[in-house]
Design an enzyme around this catalytic site. Structure first.
Site, PDB file in Angstrom:
ATOM      1  N   GLY A   1       2.370   2.075   5.334  1.00 24.77           N
ATOM      2  CA  GLY A   1       3.421   1.078   5.550  1.00 24.77           C
ATOM      3  C   GLY A   1       4.378   1.466   6.676  1.00 24.77           C
ATOM      4  O   GLY A   1       4.825   0.625   7.454  1.00 24.77           O
TER       5      GLY A   1
ATOM      6  N   CYS B   1       1.765   0.907  -8.955  1.00 26.43           N
ATOM      7  CA  CYS B   1       2.915   1.351  -8.166  1.00 26.43           C
ATOM      8  C   CYS B   1       4.137   1.493  -9.064  1.00 26.43           C
ATOM      9  O   CYS B   1       5.056   2.250  -8.757  1.00 26.43           O
ATOM     10  CB  CYS B   1       3.195   0.363  -7.045  1.00 26.43           C
ATOM     11  SG  CYS B   1       3.368  -1.316  -7.633  1.00 26.43           S
TER      12      CYS B   1
ATOM     13  N   GLY C   1       0.837  -1.193   0.000  1.00 25.37           N
ATOM     14  CA  GLY C   1       0.000   0.000   0.000  1.00 25.37           C
ATOM     15  C   GLY C   1       0.868   1.237   0.000  1.00 25.37           C
ATOM     16  O   GLY C   1       2.023   1.194  -0.448  1.00 25.37           O
TER      17      GLY C   1
ATOM     18  N   GLU D   1       5.557  -3.422   0.906  1.00 25.02           N
ATOM     19  CA  GLU D   1       5.824  -2.890  -0.430  1.00 25.02           C
ATOM     20  C   GLU D   1       4.973  -1.644  -0.592  1.00 25.02           C
ATOM     21  O   GLU D   1       3.754  -1.691  -0.405  1.00 25.02           O
ATOM     22  CB  GLU D   1       5.479  -3.923  -1.515  1.00 25.02           C
ATOM     23  CG  GLU D   1       6.501  -5.030  -1.636  1.00 25.02           C
ATOM     24  CD  GLU D   1       7.910  -4.534  -1.893  1.00 25.02           C
ATOM     25  OE1 GLU D   1       8.077  -3.470  -2.499  1.00 25.02           O
ATOM     26  OE2 GLU D   1       8.849  -5.212  -1.442  1.00 25.02           O
TER      27      GLU D   1
HETATM   28  P1  NAD Z   1      -3.331   2.417   1.377  1.00 17.97           P
HETATM   29  O1  NAD Z   1      -2.007   2.536   2.037  1.00 17.97           O
HETATM   30  O2  NAD Z   1      -4.303   3.510   1.577  1.00 17.97           O
HETATM   31  O3  NAD Z   1      -4.053   1.075   1.889  1.00 17.97           O
HETATM   32  C1  NAD Z   1      -3.417  -0.176   1.791  1.00 17.97           C
HETATM   33  C2  NAD Z   1      -4.091  -1.133   2.771  1.00 17.97           C
HETATM   34  O4  NAD Z   1      -3.789  -0.726   4.113  1.00 17.97           O
HETATM   35  C3  NAD Z   1      -5.618  -1.158   2.677  1.00 17.97           C
HETATM   36  O5  NAD Z   1      -6.081  -2.461   2.851  1.00 17.97           O
HETATM   37  C4  NAD Z   1      -6.025  -0.263   3.830  1.00 17.97           C
HETATM   38  O6  NAD Z   1      -7.344  -0.487   4.289  1.00 17.97           O
HETATM   39  C5  NAD Z   1      -4.994  -0.659   4.881  1.00 17.97           C
HETATM   40  N1  NAD Z   1      -4.787   0.291   5.963  1.00 17.97           N
HETATM   41  C6  NAD Z   1      -5.063   1.615   6.001  1.00 17.97           C
HETATM   42  N2  NAD Z   1      -4.696   2.135   7.192  1.00 17.97           N
HETATM   43  C7  NAD Z   1      -4.190   1.123   7.931  1.00 17.97           C
HETATM   44  C8  NAD Z   1      -3.622   1.033   9.244  1.00 17.97           C
HETATM   45  N3  NAD Z   1      -3.522   2.095  10.030  1.00 17.97           N
HETATM   46  N4  NAD Z   1      -3.176  -0.174   9.669  1.00 17.97           N
HETATM   47  C9  NAD Z   1      -3.239  -1.263   8.868  1.00 17.97           C
HETATM   48  N5  NAD Z   1      -3.783  -1.233   7.628  1.00 17.97           N
HETATM   49  C10 NAD Z   1      -4.238  -0.062   7.156  1.00 17.97           C
HETATM   50  O7  NAD Z   1      -3.046   2.152  -0.177  1.00 17.97           O
HETATM   51  P2  NAD Z   1      -4.091   2.030  -1.377  1.00 17.97           P
HETATM   52  O8  NAD Z   1      -4.675   3.375  -1.666  1.00 17.97           O
HETATM   53  O9  NAD Z   1      -5.022   0.895  -1.156  1.00 17.97           O
HETATM   54  O10 NAD Z   1      -3.127   1.612  -2.599  1.00 17.97           O
HETATM   55  C11 NAD Z   1      -2.354   2.520  -3.318  1.00 17.97           C
HETATM   56  C12 NAD Z   1      -0.925   2.549  -2.813  1.00 17.97           C
HETATM   57  O11 NAD Z   1      -0.393   1.232  -2.844  1.00 17.97           O
HETATM   58  C13 NAD Z   1       0.007   3.379  -3.675  1.00 17.97           C
HETATM   59  O12 NAD Z   1       0.882   4.108  -2.852  1.00 17.97           O
HETATM   60  C14 NAD Z   1       0.776   2.341  -4.481  1.00 17.97           C
HETATM   61  O13 NAD Z   1       2.032   2.750  -4.951  1.00 17.97           O
HETATM   62  C15 NAD Z   1       0.881   1.254  -3.487  1.00 17.97           C
HETATM   63  N6  NAD Z   1       1.143  -0.028  -4.136  1.00 17.97           N
HETATM   64  C16 NAD Z   1       2.401  -0.561  -4.019  1.00 17.97           C
HETATM   65  C17 NAD Z   1       2.688  -1.754  -4.654  1.00 17.97           C
HETATM   66  C18 NAD Z   1       4.047  -2.381  -4.532  1.00 17.97           C
HETATM   67  O14 NAD Z   1       4.145  -3.592  -4.722  1.00 17.97           O
HETATM   68  N7  NAD Z   1       5.086  -1.630  -4.213  1.00 17.97           N
HETATM   69  C19 NAD Z   1       1.714  -2.401  -5.409  1.00 17.97           C
HETATM   70  C20 NAD Z   1       0.442  -1.826  -5.510  1.00 17.97           C
HETATM   71  C21 NAD Z   1       0.168  -0.637  -4.851  1.00 17.97           C
END
Ligand code: NAD
Length: 455
Positions: free
Chosen positions: A212, A263, A207, A229
């Site tokens: 993260g 990403c 995410g 990641e």
């Molecule tokens: P996000 O960080 O908002 O959410 C990711 C996950 O974390 C979701 O399931 C969310 O509900 C959960 N989450 C939110 N707050 C939390 C907390 N406090 N504790 C635990 N879990 C929590 O990301 P998003 O909007 O779903 O996705 C987009 C992001 O993901 C972009 O930054 C993108 O670059 C990244 N991404 C990275 C990769 C990679 O492999 N590097 C792949 C795909 C997406």
């Protein structure tokens, strides 16, 4: 508390209404997952392998249904959604074979006549916290190795992709014992409860960097294993000796395809001075030719953004940039969350579009005085996920490629695009902990024990 997910192309279309998994329900899920993992691990290895193969086969049978749901729920162009399911099929089939491979090592022991062995064991219960943008492939590339190596899985999907995760869970559950794989719908609070639970031995998170960076210390402080990641600000470098037609085709797709919501999308295009003007003109034409359409149509290349807030954030970033908009720059008419594919010529590397992850079809174009200067610009960000170099000079590729601070270095290929059987992950703020996929996943989802048998 209930929440909904909706179709970003037609927001009035509510796709899922789900109950947020609360702290007590997360606790109950962990408690039943532990014994399920134990039973699963003690099954014959051939049975575990057959289950993974069966999941892949069912995904193949239900490919179109899963792809259509993905497109409806998150607005991914249908051809890419189909490709994502195909990748998930390959992932399950790959780990169905992989788990039959060597699971340990043997060493000469210091004690005469003794055996000295290293054996792999599962962790127990693994928590997977996933983003919405690859709602099939990312859960698959975590879930398949986790269960292959004998663990139970609690999958906490991102709320905008809830229904897709529930369908994936249904398909998986037709092949594995009850309670082994549980999908826990919910947002941040559900994620926090899972990440903080002492019964969850490992957390694999994908995410944003912001989340993260909170997840990692929360897991480490209670003694768990964690990998994160996160985001990217990926550069494509076009050198003076590049095949410009090939470069423009790859870069326009990597930058704008799926509305830039990968990403590994190209966020910066850095072009060497001698070909800068020619390439700028080619890129503007290519971006303007991108097919922005209803994502359920086969010809769609750029669909909507996931929600209104994401589009507003992208528009604010464009407004805050000190650069010149070469094409695009505005929201599109209609109900869906569409944004025109946008190319901005920025003045320097400090520009917001050259530093932040916008996660939209918005790309910064920059000039570099030399190939080395292009690498310096590419490295001058906090992220380090993917980078591409377009060139016809092999020697230069080797020298410059080694200097690029990125977990994925791609030559004459788009920054976006990942092979499922090799390690995947970034450097710097893009990644924390060990790599995903391939053999790296075996290391994450198992622990070794060193065993000495004195005889
Ligand atoms: P996000 O960080 O908002 O959410 C990711 C996950 O974390 C979701 O399931 C969310 O509900 C959960 N989450 C939110 N707050 C939390 C907390 N406090 N504790 C635990 N879990 C929590 O990301 P998003 O909007 O779903 O996705 C987009 C992001 O993901 C972009 O930054 C993108 O670059 C990244 N991404 C990275 C990769 C990679 O492999 N590097 C792949 C795909 C997406």
């Amino acid at each position: 508390m209930t929440f909904t997910s909706m179709n970003p192309h037609r927001p009035a279309d509510v796709v899922a209404t789900a109950e947020e998994t609360d702290v007590g329900s997360v606790d109950r899920a962990v408690k039943v997952a532990g014994p399920a993992a134990d039973v699963w691990w003690h099954q014959p290895v051939a049975a575990r392998s057959a289950a993974l193969r069966g999941i892949g086969d069912t995904l193949r049978d239900r490919l179109e249904e899963l792809a259509q749901l993905t497109t409806r729920e998150i607005g991914k162009p249908i051809t890419e959604a189909r490709g994502e399911v195909v990748r998930a099929i390959s992932i399950f089939h790959y780990y169905a074979q992989m788990l039959l491979g060597p699971d340990g090592e043997s060493y000469p022991a210091s004690l005469p006549g003794a055996w000295l062995l290293v054996r792999r064991f599962p962790i127990g219960v693994c928590g997977l916290v996933t983003p919405w943008n690859f709602p099939v492939a990312i859960p698959a590339w975590k879930l398949a190795p986790a269960i292959a190596y004998g663990n139970a899985v609690l999958l906490k999907p991102a709320p905008p992709a809830t229904q897709t995760a529930l369908l994936l869970g249904e398909i998986v559950n037709a092949h594995v014992p009850g309670d082994l794989v549980q999908v826990l719908p919910g947002g941040g609070p559900t994620g926090e409860a899972l990440v903080g639970h002492r019964g969850v031995g490992a957390i694999s998170f994908t995410g944003s960097a912001a989340v993260g960076r909170m997840v990692a210390p929360a897991v480490v402080s209670r003694g768990g294993k964690v990998q994160c990641e996160m985001g990217g600000q990926n550069a494509s470098l076009v050198l003076a000796d590049a095949d410009l037609d090939r470069a423009v085709q790859a870069i326009s797709f990597a930058a704008m395809g799926y509305a830039g919501q990968k990403c590994t999308a190209t966020s910066r295009v850095i072009v060497e001075a001698p070909v800068y003007d020619e390439f700028r003109s080619l890129l503007v034409d290519a971006v303007e030719a991108m097919q922005v359409r209803d994502p359920s149509r086969d010809e769609c290349q750029v669909g909507p953004l996931i929600d209104e807030a994401s589009r507003d954030r992208a528009l604010r970033a464009i407004a805050a940039s000190g650069g010149d908009v070469l094409t695009g720059g505005a929201a599109m008419e209609g109900d869906g969350f569409y944004l025109q594919p946008t190319l901005v010529e920025v003045r320097d590397g400090e520009d917001i579009l050259a530093q932040e992850e916008v996660f939209a079809p918005v790309t910064a174009l920059m000039r570099a005085d030399s190939a080395d200067a292009a690498v310096d610009i590419a490295n001058d960000v906090r992220y380090g996920l993917s980078a591409a170099i377009f060139t016809s000079d092999l020697g230069g590729t080797i020298r410059l490629g080694d200097r690029l601070e990125a977990g994925l270095v791609r030559v004459n290929a788009p920054t976006a695009g990942v092979d499922f059987h090799v390690p995947f992950g970034g450097l710097k703020d893009s990644s924390l902990g060990s790599r995903e996929q391939g053999l790296a996943a075996r290391d994450f989802y198992s622990e070794t024990r060193t065993i000495m048998i004195a005889g």
